[in-house]
Design an enzyme around this catalytic site. Structure first.
Site, PDB file in Angstrom:
ATOM      1  CD  GLU A   4      -2.948  -1.208   2.240  1.00  0.00           C
ATOM      2  OE1 GLU A   4      -2.587  -0.716   3.326  1.00  0.00           O
ATOM      3  OE2 GLU A   4      -4.029  -1.801   2.089  1.00  0.00           O
ATOM      4  CD  GLU A  37       5.293 -21.476  11.080  1.00  0.00           C
ATOM      5  OE1 GLU A  37       5.486 -21.698  12.295  1.00  0.00           O
ATOM      6  OE2 GLU A  37       4.292 -20.886  10.660  1.00  0.00           O
TER       7      GLU A  37
END
Length: 271
Positions: free
Chosen positions: A81, A112
């Site tokens: 953004e 992960e």
């Protein structure tokens, strides 16, 4: 581990399946009300990070977020953004997630747990000592994030950590730990809820304050936003109207001539 994993402690609410819909939502909202107070307590540490980032950004540095699962997705969301909101190049704020782009939409099994992968991902961007790495993990014990922070520190790069478990491994590793204790989740262990919301609030604070500090905001306006659709062109035109006290048509003409709100306002003031 010698720290309490608050994110795994039992919910303050039980027998959820016996509650009616309104009660479920009310109890969830009760828990959510605790988030802002927990975030407020982190402001001194967030301040340290923003000031350090500002210094490095003014030298051409970048911000990297690393995380897995919800935490990784939130970092990518914040990074994605920045260009449309502040007109910054995509490469200045970068979100990296364990498992790569596939993991943005679908869980990638065991990604992960890859301790060395985060550093490989960072090196692919030619990371250097002007940059900052922020590890995000509600648990604070995600191997992908731990490994990335450790390797970044070994290479002289400033590190920060965002976790919901005070004293967690990533908080101990990072130069600037940001520990948001929101308490147990409404749904035990579901860190996409209060923990994730608290992380989003802190990420908003970090990136928005940074963009203000480096001059990407004027007054309270997004004067460097990308004019990528009619709504944003209209918003930009209205910013110019307010900034120069002129009519809509004149403001729109200035915007189309100069291509950005900031340049249009600067040009209008020079006339």
């Amino acid at each position: 581990m010698d720290y309490k994993k608050i994110t795994e402690t039992p919910s303050n609410h039980d027998n959820l399946e016996l509650m009616d819909t309104t009660t479920i939502l009310q109890k969830m909202n009760e828990e959510d009300k605790k988030i802002a107070d927990a975030v407020e307590k982190t402001i001194p540490q967030v301040t340290k990070l923003v000031d350090a980032l500002t210094e490095r950004f003014n030298k051409g540095g970048r911000l990297f977020y690393i995380g897995a699962g919800t935490s990784g997705r939130l970092g990518i969301l914040d990074a994605s953004e920045i260009p449309p909101t502040f007109g910054m190049p995509h490469e200045r704020v970068v979100g990296l997630i364990a498992g790569g782009d596939t993991a943005i939409r679908k869980a990638v099994e065991n990604a992960e747990d890859a301790t060395k992968q985060a550093w490989l991902d960072l090196k692919a961007h030619d990371i250097n000592t002007n940059d900052v790495v922020v590890g995000i993990a509600a648990s604070g014990s995600t191997p992908y994030v731990i490994g990335g922070l450790e390797d970044a520190k070994k290479n002289g790069i400033l590190t920060a950590a965002i976790t919901n478990n005070p004293g967690a491994p990533i908080a101990r590793i990072a130069d600037i730990p940001i520990e948001i204790n929101v308490g147990p989740e409404f749904l035990t262990g579901s860190t996409r809820m209060k923990s994730g919301t608290s992380q989003k609030l802190v990420l908003n604070m970090i990136s928005t304050a940074l963009m203000i500090k480096i001059g990407r905001v004027k007054g309270n306006k997004m004067v460097n936003m990308q004019l990528s659709n009619d709504k944003l062109v209209d918003r930009g035109t209205r910013y110019i109207m307010e900034g120069l006290n002129i009519e809509y048509a004149a403001a729109e003409a200035l915007l189309k001539e100069h291509g950005s709100v900031k340049l249009a306002i600067d040009a209008g003031r020079d006339k």
